[in-house]
Design a protein around this motif. Structure first.
Motif, short mmCIF file in Angstrom:
data_model
loop_
_atom_site.label_atom_id
_atom_site.label_comp_id
_atom_site.label_asym_id
_atom_site.label_seq_id
_atom_site.Cartn_x
_atom_site.Cartn_y
_atom_site.Cartn_z
N MET A 72 0.78 -1.25 -0.03
CA MET A 72 0.05 -0.09 0.15
C MET A 72 0.85 1.15 -0.02
O MET A 72 0.72 2.13 -0.67
N ILE A 73 1.88 1.25 0.67
CA ILE A 73 2.83 2.49 0.78
C ILE A 73 3.54 2.73 -0.39
O ILE A 73 3.52 3.66 -1.02
N ARG A 74 4.02 1.33 -1.17
CA ARG A 74 4.57 1.52 -2.47
C ARG A 74 3.60 2.20 -3.53
O ARG A 74 4.05 2.79 -4.32
N ASN A 75 2.46 1.58 -3.29
CA ASN A 75 1.53 2.21 -4.41
C ASN A 75 1.15 3.60 -4.26
O ASN A 75 0.90 4.19 -5.30
N LEU A 76 0.97 3.93 -3.12
CA LEU A 76 0.73 5.41 -2.69
C LEU A 76 1.82 6.38 -3.36
O LEU A 76 1.55 7.31 -3.87
N ASN A 77 3.17 5.94 -3.07
CA ASN A 77 4.43 6.63 -3.84
C ASN A 77 4.22 6.69 -5.30
O ASN A 77 4.89 7.49 -5.88
N THR A 78 3.59 5.48 -5.90
CA THR A 78 3.73 5.56 -7.58
C THR A 78 2.39 5.98 -8.20
O THR A 78 2.31 5.70 -9.32
N ILE A 79 1.49 6.12 -7.33
CA ILE A 79 0.03 6.35 -8.03
C ILE A 79 -0.07 7.56 -8.98
O ILE A 79 -0.58 7.66 -9.94
N ASP A 80 0.61 8.68 -8.75
CA ASP A 80 0.85 9.87 -9.73
C ASP A 80 1.54 9.26 -11.08
O ASP A 80 1.05 9.67 -12.16
N GLU A 81 2.46 8.57 -11.19
CA GLU A 81 3.01 8.01 -12.15
C GLU A 81 2.13 7.11 -13.12
O GLU A 81 2.02 7.03 -14.24
N MET A 82 1.38 6.13 -12.23
CA MET A 82 0.20 5.23 -12.82
C MET A 82 -0.62 6.32 -13.58
O MET A 82 -1.07 5.94 -14.79
N ARG A 83 -1.16 7.32 -12.90
CA ARG A 83 -2.25 7.96 -13.56
C ARG A 83 -1.60 8.76 -14.87
O ARG A 83 -2.31 9.12 -15.89
#
Length: 105
Positions: A72-83
């Motif tokens: 979850m922490i890793r995904n929160l850090n990369t969510i902007d890149e994914m978007r």
């Protein structure tokens, strides 16, 4: 929308009972334009669908609380890149559809 309309029309008067399941399946299905699910673009993680809990998959079986927290922490850090990646893919998809349409006009 056509799938939603067709599925709910088949149910007749019992459509209200099925609506949540139909919407959930729509939100957890990857879209062609973005390559992501609407759920993952909003929350940054893939949803666990109810069938994965009833018939456990490898992804569900191997997850522990500690691994889930780290993920979850890793995904929160990369969510902007994914978007941003989804936005670029949407633009490319839009150009592709536009070329196809203009070729046939």
């Amino acid at each position: 929308m056509d799938n939603l309309r067709r599925r709910l029309h088949e149910l007749g008067g019992k459509w209200a009972d099925e609506l949540q399941l139909v919407l959930w399946s729509d939100r957890t299905t990857p879209k062609t334009a973005t390559g992501q699910t609407p759920f993952s673009l909003v929350f940054g993680v893939e949803a666990v669908i109810p069938s994965e809990v009833l018939v456990p998959t490898h992804r569900y079986e191997c997850m522990t609380w500690e691994l889930n927290s780290a993920e979850m922490i890793r995904n929160l850090n990369t969510i902007d890149e994914m978007r941003a990646s989804a936005k670029i893919r949407m633009a490319a998809y839009k150009q592709s559809v536009s070329r196809s349409y203009n070729k046939n006009v």
